[in-house]
Enzyme design. Structure first.
Site, PDB file in Angstrom:
ATOM      1  N   GLU A   2      -1.415  -8.840   4.069  1.00  0.00           N
ATOM      2  CA  GLU A   2      -0.996  -9.093   5.675  1.00  0.00           C
ATOM      3  C   GLU A   2      -2.191  -9.571   6.343  1.00  0.00           C
ATOM      4  O   GLU A   2      -2.119  -9.926   7.247  1.00  0.00           O
ATOM      5  CB  GLU A   2      -0.042  -8.050   6.325  1.00  0.00           C
ATOM      6  CG  GLU A   2      -0.983  -6.773   6.760  1.00  0.00           C
ATOM      7  CD  GLU A   2      -1.628  -6.070   5.742  1.00  0.00           C
ATOM      8  OE1 GLU A   2      -2.452  -4.868   6.220  1.00  0.00           O
ATOM      9  OE2 GLU A   2      -1.309  -5.976   4.453  1.00  0.00           O
ATOM     10  N   HIS A  29      -3.930  -5.468   0.710  1.00  0.00           N
ATOM     11  CA  HIS A  29      -3.395  -5.746   2.233  1.00  0.00           C
ATOM     12  C   HIS A  29      -2.796  -7.210   2.074  1.00  0.00           C
ATOM     13  O   HIS A  29      -4.055  -7.898   2.808  1.00  0.00           O
ATOM     14  CB  HIS A  29      -4.045  -5.043   3.060  1.00  0.00           C
ATOM     15  CG  HIS A  29      -3.589  -3.649   3.341  1.00  0.00           C
ATOM     16  ND1 HIS A  29      -2.818  -2.650   4.169  1.00  0.00           N
ATOM     17  CD2 HIS A  29      -4.535  -2.666   2.431  1.00  0.00           C
ATOM     18  CE1 HIS A  29      -3.039  -1.768   3.731  1.00  0.00           C
ATOM     19  NE2 HIS A  29      -3.879  -1.433   3.178  1.00  0.00           N
ATOM     20  N   CYS A  33       0.994  -1.215  -0.022  1.00  0.00           N
ATOM     21  CA  CYS A  33       0.039   0.013  -0.003  1.00  0.00           C
ATOM     22  C   CYS A  33       1.067   1.363  -0.110  1.00  0.00           C
ATOM     23  O   CYS A  33       1.524   1.482  -1.081  1.00  0.00           O
ATOM     24  CB  CYS A  33      -1.105  -0.082   1.292  1.00  0.00           C
ATOM     25  SG  CYS A  33      -2.319   1.037   0.956  1.00  0.00           S
TER      26      CYS A  33
END
Length: 269
Positions: free
Chosen positions: A234, A232, A124
C-alpha cells in the site's frame, strides 16, 4: 433488440463494498478507532472498491450484519501484535503494543468470510491474523531466530527510508502470484518483527524472502481468493506496478463477487 432480451437485461455492476477493520489507539486519555490513509487510498484508486471502516471495539455481535453488506475483506497492517495466547504461546514481546479487540474481531471475521466465499486480502498483521485464524502460529521474534534476518525497520529513520525496498522476494514458479505479477522476483520494503511459523490449514506459501521467511500466502483449497503479503504494497502504491497489480487483482475478485451476488438476486426475483 427483442422484448425477451430486454427482459433478461442484467443490472449494471455496482462497485464492490470492502470491509476494513480499524484498530485501537489511545491519545491523551481518549480511546480512538483508527485507519491510516495509506491503506484506504489504493483500495479506492486501484482496486476500485468502496471501503467500509469497521470498529473492532464493540465485539462481534454485528459481525454477520457487516458481512451481509460486504463483497470482500481487507485486513491491514498495524503497530500492534496479535495476542500470542491465541496461538498457544507465552508473550515474548511484552513491551510491544497489543490490540485484543481487533484480534477477537478479525479472527472470527476471517473464518466467517471464508465460509461465505468472500475475497480476502491481508497485509502484514493481516496476513498473520489469517494464519492464526486457520490454526497457524507466529515467530514472535524473527530477528532472534537462527537463520533469519532482521526484518524490522529502524524507528529513528524517516518514513521514506523505513518504507524503502530493502530485500528481494522470490515468487514460487507456476503460482498465482507469478502469473499476476509476471516476474519471478521483486524487491519489497520490510517493517515487521514477527512472521509466519507453522502455516494454518489450507494455507500455501507462494513467495519467500531471501532467508526463507514466508512473505506471501494464498489458500486455493478453501477460498476462491485469499491472498496476503508480509510487506507493505500500500505504501506509495501508485509508484509501484507490482502493488497496483495486486490491488487490481483483489478488486477483480470483489467485482466477481458482486456479479455472483447480482446473478443470484436476479434469479431469485
Amino acid at each position: 433488440m427483442s422484448n425477451s432480451n430486454i427482459g433478461n437485461k442484467q443490472p449494471s455492476l455496482r462497485k464492490p463494498i470492502v470491509l476494513m477493520t480499524m484498530g485501537s489507539q489511545e491519545r491523551k486519555g481518549h480511546d480512538y478507532q483508527v485507519m491510516t490513509h495509506k491503506y484506504i487510498t489504493p483500495l479506492v484508486e486501484f482496486a476500485g472498491c468502496v471501503p467500509v471502516l469497521v470498529p473492532t471495539c464493540c465485539g462481534v455481535e454485528d459481525l454477520e450484519t457487516y458481512l451481509d453488506m460486504a463483497d470482500g475483506v481487507y485486513l491491514t497492517g498495524a503497530g500492534s501484535n496479535i495476542d500470542p495466547a491465541l496461538y498457544g504461546q507465552e508473550n515474548q514481546t511484552p513491551g510491544k503494543g497489543q490490540d485484543q479487540n481487533r484480534d477477537l474481531f478479525d479472527i472470527p471475521l476471517v473464518k466467517a468470510a471464508i465460509k461465505r466465499g468472500l475475497p480476502i486480502f491481508g497485509i502484514c498483521r493481516g496476513m498473520q491474523e489469517i494464519n492464526v485464524a486457520l490454526g497457524g502460529d507466529i515467530y514472535q521474534k524473527v530477528y532472534a531466530e537462527p537463520g533469519f534476518n532482521d526484518h524490522r525497520e529502524n524507528p529513528e529513520d524517516p518514513v521514506e527510508v523505513q518504507y524503502a525496498q530493502v530485500h528481494g522476494v522470490k515468487i514460487n514458479p507456476g503460482s498465482w502470484l507469478r502469473d499476476t505479477l509476471g516476474t519471478d522476483e521483486i524487491r519489497v520494503n520490510s517493517l515487521h518483527g514477527q512472521g509466519l511459523r507453522k502455516l494454518g490449514a489450507g494455507i500455501e506459501p507462494i513467495a519467500h524472502a531471501e532467508d526463507g521467511l514466508v512473505e506471501a500466502i494464498h489458500a486455493p483449497s478453501i477460498s476462491p481468493f485469499l491472498f496476503a503479503v508480509q510487506w507493505h504494497p500500500e505504501w506509495q502504491a501508485a509508484k509501484n506496478p507490482d502493488s497496483i497489480k495486486m490491488f487490481q487483482a483483489f478488486g477483480d475478485a470483489c467485482r466477481a463477487q458482486v456479479r455472483k451476488s447480482q446473478i443470484k438476486h436476479h434469479q431469485a426475483a
